[in-house]
Design an enzyme around this catalytic site. Structure first.
Site, mmCIF file in Angstrom:
data_model
loop_
_atom_site.group_PDB
_atom_site.id
_atom_site.type_symbol
_atom_site.label_atom_id
_atom_site.label_comp_id
_atom_site.label_asym_id
_atom_site.label_seq_id
_atom_site.Cartn_x
_atom_site.Cartn_y
_atom_site.Cartn_z
ATOM 1 N N ASP A 8 10.167 12.845 11.932
ATOM 2 C CA ASP A 8 9.604 11.502 11.745
ATOM 3 C C ASP A 8 10.030 10.997 10.374
ATOM 4 O OD1 ASP A 8 8.101 9.156 12.026
ATOM 5 O OD2 ASP A 8 6.271 10.083 11.302
ATOM 6 N N SER A 9 9.868 9.694 10.159
ATOM 7 C CA SER A 9 10.139 9.154 8.822
ATOM 8 C C SER A 9 9.066 9.593 7.824
ATOM 9 C CB SER A 9 10.204 7.632 8.871
ATOM 10 O OG SER A 9 8.992 7.111 9.374
ATOM 11 N N TYR A 40 10.746 3.472 8.075
ATOM 12 C CA TYR A 40 11.888 2.998 8.851
ATOM 13 C C TYR A 40 11.611 1.622 9.465
ATOM 14 C CZ TYR A 40 14.136 7.677 8.927
ATOM 15 O OH TYR A 40 14.754 8.850 8.618
ATOM 16 N N GLY A 41 10.290 1.292 9.597
ATOM 17 C CA GLY A 41 9.850 0.144 10.409
ATOM 18 C C GLY A 41 10.504 -1.184 10.101
ATOM 19 N N CYS A 71 8.857 9.574 16.201
ATOM 20 C CA CYS A 71 8.841 8.337 15.418
ATOM 21 C C CYS A 71 9.281 7.244 16.364
ATOM 22 C CB CYS A 71 9.827 8.478 14.255
ATOM 23 S SG CYS A 71 10.172 6.957 13.354
ATOM 24 N N THR A 73 10.092 4.146 15.773
ATOM 25 C CA THR A 73 11.211 3.342 15.300
ATOM 26 C C THR A 73 12.530 4.075 15.521
ATOM 27 O OG1 THR A 73 9.721 2.421 13.634
ATOM 28 C CG2 THR A 73 12.059 2.049 13.332
ATOM 29 N N GLU A 159 -2.359 4.506 5.833
ATOM 30 C CA GLU A 159 -1.962 5.318 4.676
ATOM 31 C C GLU A 159 -2.893 5.112 3.481
ATOM 32 O OE1 GLU A 159 2.206 5.410 3.883
ATOM 33 O OE2 GLU A 159 2.540 6.382 5.812
ATOM 34 N N CYS A 193 3.208 3.525 17.837
ATOM 35 C CA CYS A 193 3.520 4.010 16.491
ATOM 36 C C CYS A 193 2.663 5.246 16.262
ATOM 37 C CB CYS A 193 3.209 2.946 15.442
ATOM 38 S SG CYS A 193 3.317 3.538 13.737
ATOM 39 N N HIS A 195 1.347 6.432 13.757
ATOM 40 C CA HIS A 195 0.213 6.288 12.837
ATOM 41 C C HIS A 195 -1.056 5.834 13.571
ATOM 42 C CE1 HIS A 195 2.946 6.611 9.456
ATOM 43 N NE2 HIS A 195 1.971 6.424 8.603
#
Lengths: 276, 276
Positions: A8-9, A40-41, A71, A73, A159, A193, A195
């Site tokens: 993942d990023s 990356y988004g 990920c 993206t 985050e 996503c 997250h």
């Protein structure tokens, strides 16, 4: 014992690893968060493909026998390049998410199972994932109608740790009300996503407040199941080995934030340099 | 006619270029937004220094005779490396911001000018800038007391275009109330990120609502003045030349978002590859 690499990023893909660990308990897992180059988004296809390929090359050199692109993206924008470049199976998060949404539309436990051609799906994702049209293609292949909504503030809010916070609820209210106004007939919501699983309870609450509850597909779980299917008959014998974690930046932040995504404390995280 | 390079991780530094254009009208300006690798705010010192050095090398090759580091994070974490590596004057945004805050504390138009040792400054900035302690050092050198507050959500909110939005107001209320509770005696606020001038009116409104109005230092303007001072006697004769814009990713997004920061439409933006 297979070696499965999860990429993942950042930390988001840890929600996919979290789903994989109990499902394939005797695998050796490698996790790489390309934190030096996240997010990356908001980047272009060329840039994201370049980053994903260099990350995959590192994981291959560590003995990866399967790559899970955890990920959205990178799955949306670099999966074809990764599949073409790597001699191992590569699984993204987009197709499993679309398939889970499709299965939900036809689920026998539903009183009125819809034919998928009438099933309508809402996907929340980053700007780059939406622009890629990857979910549109995956859903169209299954006959699903789809509406996508770019939600650029959700990753920063997660985050910041505001996963149960009035501001995040208000942002979700705005994003979801806009999306539902444009697509009032959707029945299923795909969290596009990695997250977003951390704010799934808040999303459910806001949807109830808006009077529009939806079935929610968590593509992390769907992806883990897809990965397990690809593995040749997995022996459940071997000993559990703790995953190895790599990051390209911010080891301390990775450990601190990562545990919320993984659902358990992270052991040592190894810093690597992929250039750039 | 001097060639002045302005560098940032993204569009934020355009607020500094905006202040420079009328101040040094006969310069040739180069602007580089390292958009492929933004945001710098959450990355480590080593990574940020590496990115800043490769960006500076590109600008030097384009004929830059002065470098304005129009990025608080890069100024905080890479200014010494840049000064050591480059044969041209290098100006960051931190020291001009601190000096402007100090000047404000002693401003003769104030009825009761404070000695700077009693003046207390609040700096809003990214997490990386706060962790660097760069403002702490710059303010301590001037005898100013300082309190710093990391505001990770403000850049995403500005980039979402929510510069006059209830959610941004609520986030500011939370950040500012937390900061003022810890440092109730501050009189001056430094906008320690080049994105923040776009929400300066909203910050002023929220401070009034909180009953705690502050003098606000916009380090973009302070930095432009510092750059003008370093230039050898600038002739005001030459013809105005439009700036040249470079970005490492997302040309379209750069043009679209950039105009809000620059205060005018951006002409052509050139895509360059710095690797990584």
């Amino acid at each position: 014992m297979p070696t499965i690499a999860v990429f993942d990023s950042g930390f988001g893909g840890l929600t996919v690893l979290r789903a994989l660990l109990p499902l394939i308990p005797d695998a050796r897992f490698l996790y790489l968060g390309d934190t030096a180059r996240l997010p990356y988004g908001a980047k272009s296809q060329q840039t994201i493909a370049r980053y994903a390929l260099s990350s995959a090359a590192f994981l291959l050199a560590q003995g990866a026998q399967m790559l899970v692109v955890a990920c959205n993206t990178a799955s949306a924008l670099a999966l074809d390049e990764l599949k073409a470049a790597l001699p191992i199976p590569v699984i993204g998060v987009i197709e499993p998410g679309a398939q889970a949404a499709n299965a939900l539309a036809r689920h026998p436990s539903s009183l009125f199972p819809l034919p998928s051609s009438l099933a309508s799906v809402l996907v929340l994702a980053t700007a780059a994932t939406v622009q890629s049209n990857a979910y549109t293609k995956a859903c169209a292949a299954l006959g699903l109608t789809i509406h996508e909504k770019a939600c650029p503030l959700l990753v920063p809010l997660v985050e910041e740790g505001w996963t149960d916070h009035p501001v995040t609820a208000e942002v979700l209210r705005i994003y979801l009300a806009e999306a539902l106004a444009e697509a009032p007939s959707v029945q299923t919501l795909v969290l596009g996503c990695t997250h977003y699983p951390l704010i799934k309870p808040l999303i459910e609450r806001v949807l109830r407040e808006l009077g529009h509850p939806l079935h929610i597909v968590d593509s992390a779980a769907a992806t883990a199941i897809a990965a397990a299917k690809v593995l040749p008959a997995v022996s459940s014998e071997g000993e559990a080995i703790p995953p190895t974690f790599y990051a390209t930046d911010s080891i301390e932040k990775f450990q601190r934030l990562g545990s919320a995504f993984l659902g358990q404390a992270l052991p040592e995280v190894k810093l690597i340099d992929l250039g750039g």
